[in-house]
Design a protein around this motif. Sequence first.
Motif, PDB file in Angstrom:
ATOM      1  N   PRO A  63       0.654  -1.288   0.072  1.00  0.00           N
ATOM      2  CA  PRO A  63       0.078   0.024  -0.048  1.00  0.00           C
ATOM      3  C   PRO A  63       1.043   1.123   0.011  1.00  0.00           C
ATOM      4  CG  PRO A  63       0.013  -0.960   2.113  1.00  0.00           C
ATOM      5  CD  PRO A  63       0.776  -1.735   1.274  1.00  0.00           C
ATOM      6  N   GLU A  64       0.336   2.278  -0.380  1.00  0.00           N
ATOM      7  CA  GLU A  64       0.936   3.606  -0.569  1.00  0.00           C
ATOM      8  C   GLU A  64       1.904   3.850   0.669  1.00  0.00           C
ATOM      9  OE1 GLU A  64      -0.593   7.041  -2.464  1.00  0.00           O
ATOM     10  OE2 GLU A  64      -1.792   5.622  -3.794  1.00  0.00           O
ATOM     11  N   ARG A  65       1.294   3.619   1.981  1.00  0.00           N
ATOM     12  CA  ARG A  65       1.921   4.114   3.271  1.00  0.00           C
ATOM     13  C   ARG A  65       2.392   3.103   3.942  1.00  0.00           C
ATOM     14  NH1 ARG A  65       0.978   8.850   4.956  1.00  0.00           N
ATOM     15  NH2 ARG A  65       0.965   8.153   7.223  1.00  0.00           N
ATOM     16  N   HIS A  66       3.319   2.182   3.109  1.00  0.00           N
ATOM     17  CA  HIS A  66       3.738   0.861   3.819  1.00  0.00           C
ATOM     18  C   HIS A  66       4.796   1.014   4.673  1.00  0.00           C
ATOM     19  CE1 HIS A  66       5.881  -2.923   3.982  1.00  0.00           C
ATOM     20  NE2 HIS A  66       4.425  -3.521   3.920  1.00  0.00           N
ATOM     21  N   PRO A  67       4.782   0.677   5.948  1.00  0.00           N
ATOM     22  CA  PRO A  67       5.887   0.753   7.050  1.00  0.00           C
ATOM     23  C   PRO A  67       7.380   0.519   6.521  1.00  0.00           C
ATOM     24  CG  PRO A  67       4.725  -1.242   7.608  1.00  0.00           C
ATOM     25  CD  PRO A  67       3.981  -0.614   6.265  1.00  0.00           C
ATOM     26  N   SER A  68       7.632  -0.250   5.626  1.00  0.00           N
ATOM     27  CA  SER A  68       9.110  -0.400   4.936  1.00  0.00           C
ATOM     28  C   SER A  68       9.618   0.874   4.244  1.00  0.00           C
ATOM     29  CB  SER A  68       8.874  -1.772   4.188  1.00  0.00           C
ATOM     30  OG  SER A  68       8.538  -1.554   2.889  1.00  0.00           O
ATOM     31  N   PHE A  69       8.674   1.757   3.870  1.00  0.00           N
ATOM     32  CA  PHE A  69       9.220   3.003   3.133  1.00  0.00           C
ATOM     33  C   PHE A  69       9.686   3.977   4.060  1.00  0.00           C
ATOM     34  CE2 PHE A  69       5.566   2.432  -0.341  1.00  0.00           C
ATOM     35  CZ  PHE A  69       6.100   1.177  -0.519  1.00  0.00           C
ATOM     36  N   GLU A  70      10.778   4.736   3.565  1.00  0.00           N
ATOM     37  CA  GLU A  70      11.517   5.630   4.505  1.00  0.00           C
ATOM     38  C   GLU A  70      10.656   6.622   4.987  1.00  0.00           C
ATOM     39  OE1 GLU A  70      15.976   5.101   2.216  1.00  0.00           O
ATOM     40  OE2 GLU A  70      14.448   6.341   1.436  1.00  0.00           O
ATOM     41  N   PRO A  71       9.691   7.086   4.372  1.00  0.00           N
ATOM     42  CA  PRO A  71       8.848   8.391   4.581  1.00  0.00           C
ATOM     43  C   PRO A  71       7.990   7.665   5.990  1.00  0.00           C
ATOM     44  CG  PRO A  71       8.687   8.127   2.376  1.00  0.00           C
ATOM     45  CD  PRO A  71       9.461   7.072   2.817  1.00  0.00           C
ATOM     46  N   HIS A  72       7.917   6.459   6.033  1.00  0.00           N
ATOM     47  CA  HIS A  72       7.230   5.974   7.116  1.00  0.00           C
ATOM     48  C   HIS A  72       7.752   4.977   8.156  1.00  0.00           C
ATOM     49  CE1 HIS A  72       3.865   7.290   4.689  1.00  0.00           C
ATOM     50  NE2 HIS A  72       4.201   6.587   3.642  1.00  0.00           N
ATOM     51  N   GLY A  73       9.139   5.574   8.389  1.00  0.00           N
ATOM     52  CA  GLY A  73      10.053   4.926   9.099  1.00  0.00           C
ATOM     53  C   GLY A  73      10.767   3.709   8.812  1.00  0.00           C
ATOM     54  N   GLY A  74      10.525   3.278   7.610  1.00  0.00           N
ATOM     55  CA  GLY A  74      11.297   1.912   7.193  1.00  0.00           C
ATOM     56  C   GLY A  74      12.496   2.161   6.559  1.00  0.00           C
ATOM     57  N   PRO A  75      13.113   1.171   5.882  1.00  0.00           N
ATOM     58  CA  PRO A  75      14.581   1.408   5.418  1.00  0.00           C
ATOM     59  C   PRO A  75      14.774   1.542   3.890  1.00  0.00           C
ATOM     60  CG  PRO A  75      14.107  -0.985   6.054  1.00  0.00           C
ATOM     61  CD  PRO A  75      12.974  -0.190   6.382  1.00  0.00           C
ATOM     62  N   TRP A  76      13.806   1.402   3.341  1.00  0.00           N
ATOM     63  CA  TRP A  76      13.571   1.195   1.905  1.00  0.00           C
ATOM     64  C   TRP A  76      12.851   2.436   1.141  1.00  0.00           C
ATOM     65  CZ3 TRP A  76      16.975  -2.523   0.826  1.00  0.00           C
ATOM     66  CH2 TRP A  76      16.815  -3.505   1.681  1.00  0.00           C
ATOM     67  N   PRO A  77      13.277   3.001  -0.043  1.00  0.00           N
ATOM     68  CA  PRO A  77      12.568   3.835  -0.548  1.00  0.00           C
ATOM     69  C   PRO A  77      11.004   3.186  -1.131  1.00  0.00           C
ATOM     70  CG  PRO A  77      14.248   2.937  -2.298  1.00  0.00           C
ATOM     71  CD  PRO A  77      14.409   2.353  -0.661  1.00  0.00           C
ATOM     72  N   PRO A  78       9.901   4.059  -1.490  1.00  0.00           N
ATOM     73  CA  PRO A  78       8.957   3.473  -1.948  1.00  0.00           C
ATOM     74  C   PRO A  78       8.976   2.533  -2.979  1.00  0.00           C
ATOM     75  CG  PRO A  78       8.476   5.677  -1.304  1.00  0.00           C
ATOM     76  CD  PRO A  78      10.050   5.375  -1.219  1.00  0.00           C
ATOM     77  N   VAL A 100       0.093 -16.720  -8.221  1.00  0.00           N
ATOM     78  CA  VAL A 100       0.749 -15.468  -7.831  1.00  0.00           C
ATOM     79  C   VAL A 100       0.541 -15.418  -6.304  1.00  0.00           C
ATOM     80  CG1 VAL A 100       0.746 -13.105  -7.488  1.00  0.00           C
ATOM     81  CG2 VAL A 100       0.411 -14.079  -9.843  1.00  0.00           C
ATOM     82  N   VAL A 101       1.621 -15.258  -5.562  1.00  0.00           N
ATOM     83  CA  VAL A 101       1.605 -15.124  -3.986  1.00  0.00           C
ATOM     84  C   VAL A 101       1.889 -13.791  -3.655  1.00  0.00           C
ATOM     85  CG1 VAL A 101       2.685 -15.767  -1.842  1.00  0.00           C
ATOM     86  CG2 VAL A 101       2.451 -17.560  -3.750  1.00  0.00           C
ATOM     87  N   THR A 102       0.841 -12.870  -3.020  1.00  0.00           N
ATOM     88  CA  THR A 102       1.104 -11.465  -2.862  1.00  0.00           C
ATOM     89  C   THR A 102       1.474 -11.496  -1.485  1.00  0.00           C
ATOM     90  OG1 THR A 102      -0.583 -10.991  -4.384  1.00  0.00           O
ATOM     91  CG2 THR A 102      -0.125  -9.622  -2.702  1.00  0.00           C
ATOM     92  N   LYS A 103       2.420 -10.498  -1.186  1.00  0.00           N
ATOM     93  CA  LYS A 103       3.029 -10.392   0.182  1.00  0.00           C
ATOM     94  C   LYS A 103       3.275  -8.766   0.445  1.00  0.00           C
ATOM     95  CE  LYS A 103       7.720 -11.395  -0.970  1.00  0.00           C
ATOM     96  NZ  LYS A 103       8.319 -10.222  -0.826  1.00  0.00           N
ATOM     97  N   GLY A 104       3.498  -8.298   1.688  1.00  0.00           N
ATOM     98  CA  GLY A 104       3.749  -6.931   1.720  1.00  0.00           C
ATOM     99  C   GLY A 104       2.725  -5.902   1.613  1.00  0.00           C
ATOM    100  N   THR A 105       1.594  -6.689   2.226  1.00  0.00           N
ATOM    101  CA  THR A 105       0.307  -5.854   2.018  1.00  0.00           C
ATOM    102  C   THR A 105      -0.297  -5.201   3.527  1.00  0.00           C
ATOM    103  OG1 THR A 105      -1.043  -7.800   2.430  1.00  0.00           O
ATOM    104  CG2 THR A 105      -0.597  -7.169   0.182  1.00  0.00           C
ATOM    105  N   ARG A 106       0.523  -5.685   4.571  1.00  0.00           N
ATOM    106  CA  ARG A 106       0.135  -5.318   5.731  1.00  0.00           C
ATOM    107  C   ARG A 106       0.384  -3.803   6.070  1.00  0.00           C
ATOM    108  NH1 ARG A 106      -0.771  -9.731   9.734  1.00  0.00           N
ATOM    109  NH2 ARG A 106      -0.342  -7.942  11.164  1.00  0.00           N
ATOM    110  N   PHE A 107      -0.338  -3.295   6.968  1.00  0.00           N
ATOM    111  CA  PHE A 107      -0.060  -1.757   7.501  1.00  0.00           C
ATOM    112  C   PHE A 107       1.059  -1.697   8.722  1.00  0.00           C
ATOM    113  CE2 PHE A 107      -3.700  -0.994   4.769  1.00  0.00           C
ATOM    114  CZ  PHE A 107      -3.385  -0.166   3.826  1.00  0.00           C
TER     115      PHE A 107
END
Length: 188
Positions: A63-78, A100-107
């Motif tokens: 999702p756009e506001r994923h916790p792995s993204f730098e703007p949301h405290g994570g280590p990776w760029p969106p 297809v196995v979908t992952k990384g959808t959690r907030f």
Amino acid sequence: MIDPRETLREGDALLVIDVQNDFCPGGALEIPEGHKIIPPLNKWIAAARELGVPIYASRDWHPERHPSFEPHGGPWPPHCVQDTEGAAFHDEVDVGDAIVVTKGTRFDKDQYSAFDETGLAEELRRRGIKRVWIGGLAQDVCVKATAIDAAKAGFETHVLPEATLPVTPEGGAEAVAEMRKAGVTIES
């Protein structure tokens, strides 16, 4: 390099991990030369298809506001944001009929492994899978996490080094050591 047509058999599955545009050259989180794993992966995919071995293709689907993204405290760029071109499978990897196995959808957390709360282990057991073959991106992140979880789940686990690349060479060396320690076979 081993020949997939002489190696794959009943009770095997091929796991193609995150070969998405954002992890290939020009993507938001590119793996240098990541596209070079596609020809060997396609060879394994073709052999699996020919032999009736099930193929699973995992994807990050953030999702756009994923916790792995730098703007949301994570280590990776969106990256691999749902329904974007970056999240699409690379057009040269032949995963058209893969499951297809979908992952990384959690907030609330990231999911590096294709086994992390996806039901994949149960699906493989239902199909009588005993052995998995893994390639994709990136060797030191999602491939490593998937391979270690596959071994923990009791599957004989093999990683195809010609069909995976790390974010960094140092990370790749560490990942190989960690996977071997977990009982994963790194093919030569």
